[in-house]
Design an enzyme around this catalytic site. Sequence first.
Site, PDB file in Angstrom:
ATOM      1  N   LYS A 136      90.352  69.984   4.798  1.00  0.00           N
ATOM      2  CA  LYS A 136      91.325  70.802   5.539  1.00  0.00           C
ATOM      3  C   LYS A 136      90.987  72.286   5.371  1.00  0.00           C
ATOM      4  O   LYS A 136      89.822  72.628   5.188  1.00  0.00           O
ATOM      5  CB  LYS A 136      92.748  70.450   5.116  1.00  0.00           C
ATOM      6  CG  LYS A 136      93.003  68.929   5.229  1.00  0.00           C
ATOM      7  CD  LYS A 136      94.432  68.534   5.150  1.00  0.00           C
ATOM      8  CE  LYS A 136      94.547  67.018   5.290  1.00  0.00           C
ATOM      9  NZ  LYS A 136      95.922  66.539   5.269  1.00  0.00           N
ATOM     10  N   GLU A 196      96.317  56.897  10.039  1.00  0.00           N
ATOM     11  CA  GLU A 196      96.964  57.837   9.128  1.00  0.00           C
ATOM     12  C   GLU A 196      98.433  57.986   9.510  1.00  0.00           C
ATOM     13  O   GLU A 196      98.768  58.785  10.398  1.00  0.00           O
ATOM     14  CB  GLU A 196      96.286  59.207   9.214  1.00  0.00           C
ATOM     15  CG  GLU A 196      94.832  59.192   8.804  1.00  0.00           C
ATOM     16  CD  GLU A 196      94.406  60.538   8.237  1.00  0.00           C
ATOM     17  OE1 GLU A 196      93.911  60.550   7.109  1.00  0.00           O
ATOM     18  OE2 GLU A 196      94.601  61.560   8.912  1.00  0.00           O
ATOM     19  N   GLY A 208      99.813  63.888   2.845  1.00  0.00           N
ATOM     20  CA  GLY A 208     100.159  65.014   1.986  1.00  0.00           C
ATOM     21  C   GLY A 208     101.548  64.921   1.367  1.00  0.00           C
ATOM     22  O   GLY A 208     102.045  65.876   0.782  1.00  0.00           O
ATOM     23  N   GLY A 235      94.052  65.467   0.032  1.00  0.00           N
ATOM     24  CA  GLY A 235      94.253  66.149  -1.257  1.00  0.00           C
ATOM     25  C   GLY A 235      93.286  65.706  -2.347  1.00  0.00           C
ATOM     26  O   GLY A 235      92.693  66.544  -3.038  1.00  0.00           O
ATOM     27  N   HIS A 279      93.333  64.337  14.428  1.00  0.00           N
ATOM     28  CA  HIS A 279      94.148  64.374  13.212  1.00  0.00           C
ATOM     29  C   HIS A 279      95.570  64.810  13.570  1.00  0.00           C
ATOM     30  O   HIS A 279      95.754  65.662  14.436  1.00  0.00           O
ATOM     31  CB  HIS A 279      93.521  65.349  12.204  1.00  0.00           C
ATOM     32  CG  HIS A 279      94.151  65.219  10.848  1.00  0.00           C
ATOM     33  ND1 HIS A 279      95.367  65.781  10.550  1.00  0.00           N
ATOM     34  CD2 HIS A 279      93.749  64.573   9.728  1.00  0.00           C
ATOM     35  CE1 HIS A 279      95.680  65.472   9.290  1.00  0.00           C
ATOM     36  NE2 HIS A 279      94.709  64.747   8.772  1.00  0.00           N
ATOM     37  N   ASN A 334      88.490  64.975   3.644  1.00  0.00           N
ATOM     38  CA  ASN A 334      88.926  65.986   4.610  1.00  0.00           C
ATOM     39  C   ASN A 334      89.462  67.166   3.804  1.00  0.00           C
ATOM     40  O   ASN A 334      90.571  67.106   3.289  1.00  0.00           O
ATOM     41  CB  ASN A 334      90.017  65.373   5.505  1.00  0.00           C
ATOM     42  CG  ASN A 334      90.636  66.388   6.447  1.00  0.00           C
ATOM     43  OD1 ASN A 334      90.151  67.515   6.568  1.00  0.00           O
ATOM     44  ND2 ASN A 334      91.710  65.990   7.119  1.00  0.00           N
ATOM     45  N   GLU A 381      97.575  66.712  12.194  1.00  0.00           N
ATOM     46  CA  GLU A 381      97.834  68.157  12.072  1.00  0.00           C
ATOM     47  C   GLU A 381      97.364  68.898  13.328  1.00  0.00           C
ATOM     48  O   GLU A 381      97.972  69.890  13.731  1.00  0.00           O
ATOM     49  CB  GLU A 381      97.174  68.702  10.791  1.00  0.00           C
ATOM     50  CG  GLU A 381      97.942  68.247   9.555  1.00  0.00           C
ATOM     51  CD  GLU A 381      97.116  68.112   8.288  1.00  0.00           C
ATOM     52  OE1 GLU A 381      96.018  68.671   8.210  1.00  0.00           O
ATOM     53  OE2 GLU A 381      97.602  67.424   7.361  1.00  0.00           O
ATOM     54  N   SER A 407      97.775  60.119   1.483  1.00  0.00           N
ATOM     55  CA  SER A 407      98.051  60.094   0.041  1.00  0.00           C
ATOM     56  C   SER A 407      97.270  59.002  -0.691  1.00  0.00           C
ATOM     57  O   SER A 407      97.765  58.359  -1.612  1.00  0.00           O
ATOM     58  CB  SER A 407      99.550  59.949  -0.216  1.00  0.00           C
ATOM     59  OG  SER A 407     100.244  61.046   0.343  1.00  0.00           O
TER      60      SER A 407
END
Length: 255
Positions: free
Chosen positions: A11, A170, A176, A238, A98, A9, A100, A216
């Site tokens: 992002k 998640e 993150g 990430g 997600h 992902n 976010e 993570s």
Amino acid sequence: MRRKIVAGNWKMNLDYQQGISLFSEIINMVKDEVRGDQHVVVCSPFIHLHAISQLAKGHPRVSTGAQNCYAEAAGAYTGEISAAQVTSTGATYVILGHSERRIYFGEDGYLLSKKVDLALKSGLSPIFCVGETLEERESDQYFDVIRQQLEAGVFHLSNEAFKNIILAYEPVWAIGTGLTASPQQAQEVHAFIRNEIAAHYNQEVADSTSVLYGGSCNPGNAPDLFSQADIDGGLIGGASLKSRDFVEIVKVYNA
Ligand code: PGA
């Protein structure tokens, strides 16, 4: 047997050229180094989707996906992208739900269920995310929260339609942050999710649904996480922005 999937992902990172370079590196490394039956999905910003989908042609183990799509089929929704438009790029997956999107854009279960329906209608496989906040974990509400997210977002689907869903657990506190759920914490929730699917549909559907872990995830912790009985791969944020790290995570499943 359910499929092993490692999904990246990206992002809101990478300009157009950077995205093409990263994807090209990933494709080459996957071709040279990945041995097994695991599947790779790269979920890029919309701007990259058509180009990377073209690059993925001829690589049966690599697919592309979007990170969102809108909850209406077409029309006067300035700035939005429909599921059918995503499909027309050659992408075959879409991340929905997600945290976010839920937190920064106020996406709720009803909206997400509409997005899931349109994605499926357009032939996309949703990667549907669930997960609790730190507060919800510390107050022992996490099973309830995850059950509600499943009920609102995907449990309205028929058995047949649900077979196209990939789930991702998640924990919001692990995204993150560098904090990862321990393999035991993740396995506990993955087993819970699978039980919920079995209770709502049946054991066969539960056993064939891929449930990914995200938060993570990196080449160091992926082997322990992926060896858990109910973890079928990862959704990688990430670490998916570095070709070497991402491909090392994919290679955890090398035969
Ligand atoms: P992270 O993100 O790997 O950077 O924690 C995961 C995700 O949000 O999908």
